[in-house]
Design a protein around this motif. Structure first.
Motif, PDB file in Angstrom:
ATOM      1  N   GLY A   1       7.154  62.918  64.841  1.00 49.65           N
ATOM      2  CA  GLY A   1       6.530  61.742  65.436  1.00 49.65           C
ATOM      3  C   GLY A   1       5.465  62.123  66.441  1.00 49.65           C
ATOM      4  N   TRP A   2       5.743  63.143  67.235  1.00 49.13           N
ATOM      5  CA  TRP A   2       4.763  63.644  68.200  1.00 49.13           C
ATOM      6  C   TRP A   2       3.518  64.156  67.475  1.00 49.13           C
ATOM      7  N   ALA A   3       3.719  64.902  66.375  1.00 55.69           N
ATOM      8  CA  ALA A   3       2.591  65.435  65.614  1.00 55.69           C
ATOM      9  C   ALA A   3       1.746  64.309  65.019  1.00 55.69           C
ATOM     10  N   LEU A   4       2.393  63.277  64.483  1.00 54.95           N
ATOM     11  CA  LEU A   4       1.648  62.131  63.956  1.00 54.95           C
ATOM     12  C   LEU A   4       0.834  61.469  65.062  1.00 54.95           C
ATOM     13  N   GLY A   5       1.419  61.386  66.259  1.00 57.23           N
ATOM     14  CA  GLY A   5       0.693  60.830  67.390  1.00 57.23           C
ATOM     15  C   GLY A   5      -0.486  61.683  67.798  1.00 57.23           C
ATOM     16  N   ASN A   6      -0.334  63.006  67.703  1.00 57.64           N
ATOM     17  CA  ASN A   6      -1.452  63.891  68.007  1.00 57.64           C
ATOM     18  C   ASN A   6      -2.627  63.642  67.070  1.00 57.64           C
ATOM     19  N   VAL A   7      -2.316  63.490  65.773  1.00 54.47           N
ATOM     20  CA  VAL A   7      -3.366  63.245  64.788  1.00 54.47           C
ATOM     21  C   VAL A   7      -4.023  61.888  65.049  1.00 54.47           C
ATOM     22  N   ALA A   8      -3.194  60.866  65.353  1.00 55.86           N
ATOM     23  CA  ALA A   8      -3.755  59.542  65.647  1.00 55.86           C
ATOM     24  C   ALA A   8      -4.631  59.584  66.888  1.00 55.86           C
ATOM     25  N   THR A   9      -4.226  60.355  67.894  1.00 56.60           N
ATOM     26  CA  THR A   9      -4.998  60.452  69.125  1.00 56.60           C
ATOM     27  C   THR A   9      -6.336  61.135  68.890  1.00 56.60           C
ATOM     28  N   ARG A  10      -6.350  62.110  67.989  1.00 53.11           N
ATOM     29  CA  ARG A  10      -7.608  62.788  67.679  1.00 53.11           C
ATOM     30  C   ARG A  10      -8.632  61.794  67.142  1.00 53.11           C
ATOM     31  N   ARG A  11      -8.167  60.759  66.422  1.00 53.69           N
ATOM     32  CA  ARG A  11      -9.078  59.782  65.842  1.00 53.69           C
ATOM     33  C   ARG A  11      -9.605  58.785  66.869  1.00 53.69           C
ATOM     34  N   THR A  12      -8.994  58.728  68.046  1.00 52.12           N
ATOM     35  CA  THR A  12      -9.481  57.785  69.058  1.00 52.12           C
ATOM     36  C   THR A  12     -10.781  58.248  69.687  1.00 52.12           C
ATOM     37  N   GLY A  13     -11.078  59.545  69.565  1.00 52.08           N
ATOM     38  CA  GLY A  13     -12.298  60.056  70.164  1.00 52.08           C
ATOM     39  C   GLY A  13     -12.081  60.439  71.620  1.00 52.08           C
TER      40      GLY A  13
ATOM     41  N   GLY B   1      -5.882  48.662  68.380  1.00 48.42           N
ATOM     42  CA  GLY B   1      -5.100  49.106  67.234  1.00 48.42           C
ATOM     43  C   GLY B   1      -4.768  50.584  67.293  1.00 48.42           C
ATOM     44  N   TRP B   2      -5.712  51.395  67.800  1.00 47.56           N
ATOM     45  CA  TRP B   2      -5.440  52.821  67.957  1.00 47.56           C
ATOM     46  C   TRP B   2      -4.399  53.064  69.044  1.00 47.56           C
ATOM     47  N   ILE B   3      -4.456  52.282  70.118  1.00 54.40           N
ATOM     48  CA  ILE B   3      -3.445  52.412  71.172  1.00 54.40           C
ATOM     49  C   ILE B   3      -2.067  52.074  70.618  1.00 54.40           C
ATOM     50  N   LEU B   4      -2.001  51.025  69.782  1.00 57.79           N
ATOM     51  CA  LEU B   4      -0.728  50.659  69.152  1.00 57.79           C
ATOM     52  C   LEU B   4      -0.199  51.789  68.275  1.00 57.79           C
ATOM     53  N   LEU B   5      -1.083  52.397  67.496  1.00 61.39           N
ATOM     54  CA  LEU B   5      -0.652  53.473  66.597  1.00 61.39           C
ATOM     55  C   LEU B   5      -0.169  54.685  67.380  1.00 61.39           C
TER      56      LEU B   5
END
Length: 328
Positions: free
Chosen positions: A152-164, A59-63
């Protein structure tokens, strides 16, 4: 940083800077959504076959793929296709850095330092100058589209931070599996079956060769080689040492666009773009501290990008100050 590794970092900056004119050439034949779909398909197929999946929920990869892959590149390519000068696109997409700092503060409750607040404010003001100037001299829509890509890139950066902490190269390759299906769907819906069929039907003609080479450059040099070297450097040095080299990307992008297309950037846009880059770089620096006793090293958090190209975005590890990154 060793001299050899400094050269490698410069090689990555040049490769990612050249992503922008390569994308402009590819867009001469491939419509924006279809270009993104083909680009990520060429990355996704070998990834699924040969690259181990990161140990993170899918799910994180999808986001991450939906934000970094679909949102970022859909808007970036649309903006460039709508008339955004190539060199200016490489500058405006750097808005992802201040956007990331603000979103991390709002969504992740990360505390902003005074330096970050000042840097973000200056960067946003400079982007406003670019937008106002473009509205007076040319169409404003391309700037707005590229800014949406930066968001969109910034949102992806934040989502990536949550993946650990995961392997940044593997994560980047695996989120590339996400965009092909939605991008193909958008291409059929917006660009139409006829345009898609015409692009594929003439893909191997002499007239399409420059665009095909541009697409190949984006996939091989901009993505595989660039990401591979960048990930190696981030695994060897702190992000605060490596990340500043990404600030060379818009410089290379502007110079390459001038050399390839004769784009002479407006002085106001160049100065404002330089202010954006300088503000991002300044706000990402941490204050000097007195030497202390050695402590156990801390593994930096990984962040995936941008070209580009394109920021196409490369994985970047950020420290607590939120070092800037680049889109490919």
């Amino acid at each position: 940083m060793l001299f050899r590794d400094r050269i490698l970092a410069l090689v990555v900056a040049v490769a990612w800077g050249l992503n922008f004119p390569a994308t402009a050439i590819a867009l001469d034949h491939w419509p924006p959504f279809l270009l993104a779909a083909v680009r990520f398909t060429l990355l996704a197929v070998p990834t699924v076959l040969f690259v181990p999946r990161p140990k993170v929920r899918f799910g994180w990869i999808l986001l991450v793929g939906a934000t970094l892959g679909v949102l970022q590149f859909a808007f970036l390519y649309l903006g460039m296709a709508a008339g955004m000068p190539t060199g200016l696109a490489s500058l405006v997409i750097q808005a992802s850095a201040p956007f990331t700092v603000v979103l991390a503060g709002v969504l992740l409750r990360e505390k902003l330092t005074a330096r970050q607040v000042v840097g973000v404010s200056v960067a946003v003001a400079a982007l406003g100058v670019i937008a106002v100037h473009r509205a007076q001299t040319a169409a404003l829509l391309p700037v707005v589209l590229v800014l949406c890509g930066a968001l969109g890139w910034a949102l992806g950066n934040v989502a990536t931070r949550r993946t650990g902490p995961v392997n940044p190269l593997h994560l980047t390759l695996w989120w590339a599996v996400v965009p092909p299906v939605p991008m193909f769907a958008l291409s059929l819906l917006v660009e139409g079956p006829a345009r898609v069929g015409q692009a594929f039907g003439t893909a191997f003609t002499a007239s399409a060769l420059p665009a095909d080479l541009g697409l190949l450059y984006i996939v091989v040099a901009g993505s595989l080689v660039g990401y591979g070297i960048w990930s190696r450097l981030l695994g060897k040095y702190p992000s605060s040492t490596v990340a500043p080299f990404s600030m060379l990307v818009p410089v290379i992008g502007v110079l390459a666009s001038w050399a390839a297309f004769g784009e002479v950037p407006d002085l106001v846009e160049v100065v404002a773009g330089a202010v954006v880059v300088a503000a991002v770089l300044w706000s990402s620096r941490t204050g000097r501290t007195a030497p202390s006793l050695p402590v156990a090293p801390v593994t930096p958090v990984t962040l995936a990008p941008e070209d580009t190209e394109d920021t196409e975005a490369p994985p970047v590890r950020r420290d607590a100050a939120g070092s800037g990154a680049v889109s490919v």
